[in-house]
Design an enzyme around this catalytic site. Structure first.
Site, PDB file in Angstrom:
ATOM      1  N   ASN A 108      29.819 -59.838   1.277  1.00  0.00           N
ATOM      2  CA  ASN A 108      30.129 -58.440   1.613  1.00  0.00           C
ATOM      3  C   ASN A 108      28.923 -57.758   2.236  1.00  0.00           C
ATOM      4  OD1 ASN A 108      32.783 -57.767   1.050  1.00  0.00           O
ATOM      5  ND2 ASN A 108      32.402 -57.501  -1.140  1.00  0.00           N
ATOM      6  N   ASP A 142      37.430 -68.400  -8.051  1.00  0.00           N
ATOM      7  CA  ASP A 142      36.499 -67.284  -7.810  1.00  0.00           C
ATOM      8  C   ASP A 142      35.646 -67.602  -6.581  1.00  0.00           C
ATOM      9  OD1 ASP A 142      35.268 -64.854  -9.714  1.00  0.00           O
ATOM     10  OD2 ASP A 142      33.849 -65.710  -8.281  1.00  0.00           O
ATOM     11  N   ASP A 171      37.354 -57.922   2.876  1.00  0.00           N
ATOM     12  CA  ASP A 171      38.795 -57.723   2.620  1.00  0.00           C
ATOM     13  C   ASP A 171      39.627 -58.768   3.364  1.00  0.00           C
ATOM     14  OD1 ASP A 171      38.261 -55.594   1.044  1.00  0.00           O
ATOM     15  OD2 ASP A 171      38.966 -54.050   2.445  1.00  0.00           O
ATOM     16  N   GLU A 214      37.076 -60.702  -6.534  1.00  0.00           N
ATOM     17  CA  GLU A 214      37.262 -61.933  -5.745  1.00  0.00           C
ATOM     18  C   GLU A 214      37.804 -63.044  -6.631  1.00  0.00           C
ATOM     19  OE1 GLU A 214      34.850 -61.256  -7.508  1.00  0.00           O
ATOM     20  OE2 GLU A 214      33.235 -62.730  -7.580  1.00  0.00           O
TER      21      GLU A 214
HETATM   22  N1  LIG Z   1      35.448 -56.630   0.322  1.00  0.00           N
HETATM   23  C1  LIG Z   1      35.791 -56.490  -0.953  1.00  0.00           C
HETATM   24  N2  LIG Z   1      34.894 -56.758  -1.906  1.00  0.00           N
HETATM   25  C2  LIG Z   1      35.263 -56.651  -3.198  1.00  0.00           C
HETATM   26  C3  LIG Z   1      36.533 -56.255  -3.571  1.00  0.00           C
HETATM   27  N3  LIG Z   1      36.594 -56.253  -4.918  1.00  0.00           N
HETATM   28  C4  LIG Z   1      35.389 -56.615  -5.378  1.00  0.00           C
HETATM   29  N4  LIG Z   1      34.584 -56.882  -4.340  1.00  0.00           N
HETATM   30  C5  LIG Z   1      33.225 -57.272  -4.370  1.00  0.00           C
HETATM   31  O1  LIG Z   1      33.096 -58.601  -4.830  1.00  0.00           O
HETATM   32  C6  LIG Z   1      31.773 -58.755  -5.314  1.00  0.00           C
HETATM   33  C7  LIG Z   1      31.774 -59.626  -6.517  1.00  0.00           C
HETATM   34  O2  LIG Z   1      30.431 -59.834  -6.862  1.00  0.00           O
HETATM   35  P1  LIG Z   1      29.972 -60.623  -8.157  1.00  0.00           P
HETATM   36  O3  LIG Z   1      30.900 -60.285  -9.312  1.00  0.00           O
HETATM   37  O4  LIG Z   1      28.516 -60.372  -8.401  1.00  0.00           O
HETATM   38  O5  LIG Z   1      30.239 -62.098  -7.839  1.00  0.00           O
HETATM   39  P2  LIG Z   1      29.650 -62.978  -6.678  1.00  0.00           P
HETATM   40  O6  LIG Z   1      28.732 -62.235  -5.826  1.00  0.00           O
HETATM   41  O7  LIG Z   1      30.828 -63.590  -5.971  1.00  0.00           O
HETATM   42  O8  LIG Z   1      28.856 -64.070  -7.465  1.00  0.00           O
HETATM   43  P3  LIG Z   1      29.493 -65.340  -8.182  1.00  0.00           P
HETATM   44  O9  LIG Z   1      30.850 -64.975  -8.590  1.00  0.00           O
HETATM   45  O10 LIG Z   1      28.590 -65.586  -9.344  1.00  0.00           O
HETATM   46  O11 LIG Z   1      29.465 -66.419  -7.179  1.00  0.00           O
HETATM   47  C8  LIG Z   1      31.242 -57.350  -5.580  1.00  0.00           C
HETATM   48  O12 LIG Z   1      30.207 -57.040  -4.674  1.00  0.00           O
HETATM   49  C9  LIG Z   1      32.429 -56.453  -5.354  1.00  0.00           C
HETATM   50  O13 LIG Z   1      32.056 -55.208  -4.746  1.00  0.00           O
HETATM   51  C10 LIG Z   1      37.471 -55.955  -2.543  1.00  0.00           C
HETATM   52  O14 LIG Z   1      38.625 -55.598  -2.780  1.00  0.00           O
HETATM   53  N5  LIG Z   1      37.057 -56.091  -1.258  1.00  0.00           N
END
Ligand SMILES: Nc1nc2c(ncn2[C@@H]2O[C@H](COP(=O)(O)OP(=O)(O)OP(=O)(O)O)[C@@H](O)[C@H]2O)c(=O)[nH]1
Length: 329
Positions: free
Chosen positions: A212, A204, A221, A248
């Site tokens: 982002n 992860d 992406d 992610e």
């Molecule tokens: N660019 C992009 N962002 C994505 C995609 N799918 C999910 N995300 C983003 O990935 C982010 C995941 O955020 P969180 O689940 O809070 O996890 P995190 O910010 O990585 O925090 P931790 O996992 O605790 O380190 C979200 O803001 C989603 O919008 C995608 O296909 N493309």
């Protein structure tokens, strides 16, 4: 007649040969019969005692009568028979257009035979047309069958593509959750059956939401695609399965690999990511990993239990400060 020169058939020579033989028999039979009739006639008039002069006259009479009969037979029978024969032969060859002569046959017996020959040629013409029509239909049918086969092939290709799309993550090209679930169930059963090894890592990206936010989703992406590329590079064996579960989060399912070996490769992967310095060689995107491994010494009850152990290890890695690999207990 025009049909005399029609296309050759298998029995082309048979009918003229038969007519020639008939003509020969008539040529012998008619004079003999005439001779017999004249002899009976002469006998009825004055008996068989005939002077030499009378003999010569009788011979001329027989000759003339025979010639006349043969001529009549030739005109009224043999010629129409030849036409009929030509009509029969025409049944086996391509039709020839009817000439005015064919259309208006001579009167009498010749007319009957001509009419029969004429009807046969007409029937042949109609049969030939139907045959042509049937050939055209067959050709069309073959073409339609070819088109159908092509459409079927295209449909099968589309179905294969659809099936592959249904099991593929669109952004990264990795296997998706559905394909991974199937692989996990399959490989877990295999490992259980063969008392083999099976390692499962859940990966992860750290603080990806903030990533982002700072760099935009397009850059996010691209980062996800880079991580997918690294996973493909590190886990190349035919049996390895790497997938993106969504967002992610990624997984690596490694049949035949134990905990220590998997840990080594995953640390290399984290080094690879660190070296990339995403985004654009200036950032510091990191990865947390939870790793669980099933073995005869450390079995799991189910595939779900193995997955849960890897998830819990990831949870521990996140809570321990991220950017690290945590092993399942
Ligand atoms: N660019 C992009 N962002 C994505 C995609 N799918 C999910 N995300 C983003 O990935 C982010 C995941 O955020 P969180 O689940 O809070 O996890 P995190 O910010 O990585 O925090 P931790 O996992 O605790 O380190 C979200 O803001 C989603 O919008 C995608 O296909 N493309």
């Amino acid at each position: 007649m025009s049909t005399d020169s029609a296309a050759p058939s298998l029995h082309e020579d048979a009918m003229p040969r038969r007519l020639g033989s008939l003509r020969l028999r008539l040529g012998l039979g008619v004079p003999l019969l005439t001779c017999a009739i004249v002899a009976v006639f002469e006998w009825s008039l004055g008996g068989f005692v005939v002077p030499a002069e009378g003999m010569a006259r009788t011979a001329w009479l027989v000759l003339l009568l025979s010639a006349a009969q043969l001529l009549l037979i030739e005109m009224l029978m043999l010629r129409p028979l030849r036409r009929l024969a030509a009509g029969c032969e025409a049944m086996e060859s391509a039709p020839v257009p009817l000439t005015p002569e064919d259309a208006t046959p001579a009167p009498g017996l010749a007319a009957e035979l001509d009419r029969i020959g004429h009807a046969m040629r007409r029937a042949r013409g109609s049969l030939w047309q139907q045959d042509q029509h049937a050939r055209e239909l067959r050709r069309e049918l073959t073409q339609q069958r070819l088109l159908l086969e092509q459409a079927q092939l295209a449909l099968e290709a589309n179905q294969r593509e659809l099936a592959s799309l249904a099991r593929t993550d669109a952004l990264t090209g990795l296997a998706n959750q559905r394909a991974f679930d199937e692989a996990l169930r399959r490989e877990f059963k295999r490992a259980q059956r063969q008392r083999g090894l099976l390692a499962l890592a859940v990966l992860d990206l750290d603080e990806f939401k903030a990533f982002n936010h700072h760099h935009g989703t397009a850059v996010g992406d691209a980062a996800l695609q880079s991580v997918a590329g690294l996973l493909n590079e590190r886990f190349k064996r035919d049996t390895d399965v790497v997938a993106r579960l969504g967002g992610e989060e990624f997984v690596a399912l490694l049949p035949g690999v134990g905990m220590a070996e998997a840990q080594g490769v995953l640390e290399q992967l984290r080094d690879d990511l660190r070296a990339l310095r995403l985004p654009q060689g200036e950032g510091h995107l990191t990865l947390s990993v939870g790793l669980a491994a099933a073995s005869p010494a450390h079995p799991y009850l189910s595939a779900q239990a193995l997955m849960q152990a890897a998830d819990e290890a990831l949870y521990i890695a996140k809570h321990a400060g991220r950017d690290r690999l945590s092993l399942a207990a």
